[in-house]
Motif scaffolding. Structure first.
Motif, PDB file in Angstrom:
ATOM      1  N   SER A 112       0.814  -1.216   0.000  1.00 50.24           N
ATOM      2  CA  SER A 112       0.000   0.000   0.000  1.00 50.24           C
ATOM      3  C   SER A 112       0.844   1.261   0.000  1.00 50.24           C
ATOM      4  N   VAL A 113       1.996   1.204   0.669  1.00 54.87           N
ATOM      5  CA  VAL A 113       2.879   2.364   0.802  1.00 54.87           C
ATOM      6  C   VAL A 113       4.161   2.080   0.041  1.00 54.87           C
ATOM      7  N   PRO A 114       4.516   2.963  -0.905  1.00 56.28           N
ATOM      8  CA  PRO A 114       3.839   4.215  -1.246  1.00 56.28           C
ATOM      9  C   PRO A 114       2.882   4.094  -2.425  1.00 56.28           C
ATOM     10  N   THR A 115       2.541   2.864  -2.828  1.00 55.24           N
ATOM     11  CA  THR A 115       1.845   2.643  -4.092  1.00 55.24           C
ATOM     12  C   THR A 115       0.543   3.417  -4.217  1.00 55.24           C
ATOM     13  N   LEU A 116      -0.342   3.287  -3.225  1.00 54.47           N
ATOM     14  CA  LEU A 116      -1.641   3.946  -3.319  1.00 54.47           C
ATOM     15  C   LEU A 116      -1.507   5.457  -3.375  1.00 54.47           C
ATOM     16  N   VAL A 117      -0.544   5.996  -2.634  1.00 55.76           N
ATOM     17  CA  VAL A 117      -0.325   7.446  -2.629  1.00 55.76           C
ATOM     18  C   VAL A 117       0.128   7.918  -4.002  1.00 55.76           C
ATOM     19  N   VAL A 118       1.110   7.204  -4.563  1.00 55.39           N
ATOM     20  CA  VAL A 118       1.664   7.604  -5.865  1.00 55.39           C
ATOM     21  C   VAL A 118       0.606   7.503  -6.959  1.00 55.39           C
ATOM     22  N   VAL A 119      -0.137   6.393  -6.971  1.00 58.36           N
ATOM     23  CA  VAL A 119      -1.127   6.207  -8.035  1.00 58.36           C
ATOM     24  C   VAL A 119      -2.238   7.248  -7.919  1.00 58.36           C
ATOM     25  N   LYS A 120      -2.608   7.611  -6.703  1.00 58.51           N
ATOM     26  CA  LYS A 120      -3.611   8.663  -6.542  1.00 58.51           C
ATOM     27  C   LYS A 120      -3.103   9.990  -7.100  1.00 58.51           C
ATOM     28  N   TRP A 121      -1.872  10.339  -6.781  1.00 55.33           N
ATOM     29  CA  TRP A 121      -1.291  11.578  -7.308  1.00 55.33           C
ATOM     30  C   TRP A 121      -1.215  11.531  -8.833  1.00 55.33           C
ATOM     31  N   TRP A 158      -3.621   3.531   8.353  1.00 56.93           N
ATOM     32  CA  TRP A 158      -4.312   4.787   8.075  1.00 56.93           C
ATOM     33  C   TRP A 158      -4.113   5.197   6.621  1.00 56.93           C
ATOM     34  N   ILE A 159      -2.861   5.095   6.126  1.00 61.61           N
ATOM     35  CA  ILE A 159      -2.573   5.458   4.735  1.00 61.61           C
ATOM     36  C   ILE A 159      -3.325   4.539   3.782  1.00 61.61           C
ATOM     37  N   GLU A 160      -3.307   3.238   4.087  1.00 59.97           N
ATOM     38  CA  GLU A 160      -3.989   2.255   3.228  1.00 59.97           C
ATOM     39  C   GLU A 160      -5.486   2.544   3.140  1.00 59.97           C
ATOM     40  N   LYS A 161      -6.093   2.843   4.269  1.00 57.51           N
ATOM     41  CA  LYS A 161      -7.528   3.117   4.295  1.00 57.51           C
ATOM     42  C   LYS A 161      -7.851   4.458   3.640  1.00 57.51           C
ATOM     43  N   HIS A 162      -7.096   5.497   3.980  1.00 55.69           N
ATOM     44  CA  HIS A 162      -7.369   6.850   3.489  1.00 55.69           C
ATOM     45  C   HIS A 162      -7.267   6.913   1.965  1.00 55.69           C
ATOM     46  N   PHE A 163      -6.171   6.396   1.416  1.00 51.47           N
ATOM     47  CA  PHE A 163      -5.985   6.488  -0.034  1.00 51.47           C
ATOM     48  C   PHE A 163      -6.778   5.410  -0.774  1.00 51.47           C
ATOM     49  N   GLY A 164      -7.067   4.291  -0.115  1.00 53.93           N
ATOM     50  CA  GLY A 164      -7.934   3.292  -0.732  1.00 53.93           C
ATOM     51  C   GLY A 164      -9.323   3.844  -0.980  1.00 53.93           C
ATOM     52  N   LYS A 165      -9.816   4.680  -0.060  1.00 53.03           N
ATOM     53  CA  LYS A 165     -11.148   5.279  -0.206  1.00 53.03           C
ATOM     54  C   LYS A 165     -11.183   6.313  -1.328  1.00 53.03           C
ATOM     55  N   MET A 166     -10.015   6.825  -1.750  1.00 58.64           N
ATOM     56  CA  MET A 166      -9.968   7.830  -2.802  1.00 58.64           C
ATOM     57  C   MET A 166     -10.077   7.235  -4.206  1.00 58.64           C
ATOM     58  N   ALA A 167      -9.997   5.912  -4.306  1.00 55.06           N
ATOM     59  CA  ALA A 167     -10.064   5.276  -5.624  1.00 55.06           C
ATOM     60  C   ALA A 167     -11.445   5.455  -6.236  1.00 55.06           C
ATOM     61  N   HIS A 168     -11.486   5.472  -7.558  1.00 53.34           N
ATOM     62  CA  HIS A 168     -12.756   5.579  -8.277  1.00 53.34           C
ATOM     63  C   HIS A 168     -13.519   4.260  -8.273  1.00 53.34           C
ATOM     64  N   GLY A 169     -12.826   3.162  -8.014  1.00 52.06           N
ATOM     65  CA  GLY A 169     -13.461   1.854  -7.970  1.00 52.06           C
ATOM     66  C   GLY A 169     -12.544   0.851  -7.308  1.00 52.06           C
ATOM     67  N   SER A 170     -13.105  -0.246  -6.835  1.00 52.37           N
ATOM     68  CA  SER A 170     -12.302  -1.272  -6.152  1.00 52.37           C
ATOM     69  C   SER A 170     -12.765  -2.664  -6.561  1.00 52.37           C
TER      70      SER A 170
END
Length: 476
Positions: A112-121, A158-170
């Motif tokens: 999840s770190v830093p993958t979800l953060v980077v992909v969101k950006w 916290w990072i995994e949950k916060h940025f996971g919720k920002m995805a357009h789909g799961s």
């Protein structure tokens, strides 16, 4: 915004050891008619179907720093901070500069770190949709080494949950994980069950023989001086061209040996969430129980057993050959344990195979064993899915959601201890190869389902509609 007809598959790991993401890429190219960029680490080669597909482009990201064994433990937290920073910069460069802008990013989680953060950006900067494919929870994997009470684990979660919720789909791999994401994470996910692609299938007899000949060098290298697995005479190059422990070729005719060993395959990542000692203990129990039934004692040595096998004599309970495939941190530790075993009717081999030969090995085996227990208790082992695609029954460790995959008595059996696994081996292989009714019944049941249980069908019904929807919503 006009469609770009392009997708990016992101894996912060070895793409050759990420089969689900490989299958995503193939489906995006074949069924979604998209150009696909895979951004991942190198290491193991992916399946040739990816390498040969002109619509799939693999971009290998340099790996971050590793922690030397001699590195002081007190300073290791610094690496936990420094390594994600390096990974963040490298991954951001690839996703924002190196590859063309996609319509959608599909990212594997974990890590999840830093993958979800980077992909969101990257999705924000490039005006792309962003889908997370939840294979497991990253914080539970981190907790295996640091403990659930670690502050690093709390921050990671916290990072995994916060940025996971920002995805357009799961997407996720089980109903149990779907429920956890909905109830405790506020994330609505679509279940995309793992299913085998078409290249996982029962192997033909000539394919089996050719495979066993190719890996004969590994098969015929016991951990001790000699064990119960034997072969014919070697050729001038050290190969075994006409006979293997399982097959014999005379002219153009290939046949299975009547006194062949039962072939059991277990693929493992050699990590703490797969307790390999259970399999070792079960093998020792099987060996001792068969010896007791044959009224053997310790005075009967390996030479006697070897001569019995060489004569073609058959027993109610066969010899067992366990082939363990995979790479991982605990492999060397267990290989040392294997060398200390003294077994008369059981043998072990460890090896790493190409994706194509691994599929053939599963298609040639008699039983699969899965030791996966899941750090979260919410994911399912993809290796079992691949085994089912080959019509291969499985004995798997029992945990919370494994029954979503393994139906006891229909496609496999569950066990919770080494003694239970030993019981299952005795039951399944009694009368092998012709009179093992329970094993043959499960194989027949799997063969009936093979044509309807394929990745392409599952992806078409569940993943494709989600991908089209998030792309449409993001571009409007």
């Amino acid at each position: 915004m006009p469609p770009r007809n392009r997708a990016a598959v992101v894996v912060l790991g070895d793409i050759g050891r990420s089969p689900r993401m490989q299958y995503h890429a193939l489906s995006l190219a074949r069924q979604g008619f998209l150009e696909v960029d895979i951004v991942a680490y190198g290491g193991s080669d992916p399946h040739t179907s990816l390498l040969e597909n002109k619509s799939i482009h693999i971009h290998k990201v340099p790996q971050g720093p590793t922690v030397p064994q001699t590195f002081p433990k007190i300073l290791r937290p610094l690496i936990l901070i420094f390594k994600p920073i390096v990974q963040f910069i490298m991954l951001l460069w690839y996703l924002c500069i190196k590859i063309p802008a996609p319509d959608v990013f599909i990212v594997q989680n974990p890590p999840s770190v830093p993958t979800l953060v980077v992909v969101k950006w990257a999705s924000w900067l490039r005006h792309s949709a962003f889908i997370v494919d939840w294979h497991n929870f990253g914080y539970t994997l981190l907790a295996l080494s640091l403990g659930r009470s670690s502050q690093f684990v709390a921050v990671y979660r916290w990072i995994e949950k916060h940025f996971g919720k920002m995805a357009h789909g799961s997407l996720c791999v089980t109903r149990a994980m779907q429920h956890e994401l909905a109830q405790n994470w506020g994330i609505k996910a679509t279940v995309l069950y793992d299913q085998p692609p078409e290249f996982f299938r029962p192997a033909l007899l000539d394919e089996r023989h050719n495979l066993f000949c190719r890996i004969s060098k590994s098969i015929n290298q016991p951990y001790g001086l000699r064990d119960c697995i034997i072969s014919g005479s070697t050729g001038p190059d050290g190969s075994y061209p006409n006979t293997t422990p399982f097959t014999t070729q005379i002219d153009s005719d290939i046949s299975l040996k009547e006194n062949r060993p039962a072939l059991i395959v277990s693929s493992t990542s050699w990590t703490p969430d797969e307790d390999f000692s259970i399999l070792l203990e079960a093998a020792v129990m099987y060996d001792r129980r068969v010896a007791a039934l044959l009224h053997e004692d310790d005075s009967i040595g390996d030479e006697t057993v070897w001569e019995e096998i060489h004569s073609g004599k058959q027993f109610v309970y066969p010899r067992l050959l366990f082939i363990i495939t995979g790479k991982g941190p605990e492999k060397e530790k267990y290989e040392k344990k294997l060398k200390k075993l003294s077994l008369k009717r059981v043998a072990f081999r460890t090896m790493w195979l190409s994706a194509e030969d691994y599929a053939l090995l599963l298609g040639s085996a008699d039983l699969g064993v899965c030791l996966h227990t899941s750090s979260s208790g919410l994911d399912l082992p993809m290796k079992v899915v691949d085994m089912f695609g080959c019509g291969l029954p499985v004995c798997a460790v029992s945990y919370s959601c494994i029954k979503e995959l393994v139906e006891t008595g229909k496609n496999g059996l569950l066990f919770s201890s080494s003694s239970e696994l030993a019981d299952e081996l005795m039951m399944l292989f009694e009368g092998f190869p012709h009179r093992c009714d329970a094993l043959q019944s499960m194989r027949a049941s799997l063969m009936e389902r093979i044509s309807s249980s394929r990745w392409a069908t599952e992806w078409e019904e569940n993943a494709k509609p989600l991908i089209h929807r998030v792309i449409s919503e993001n571009s409007s």
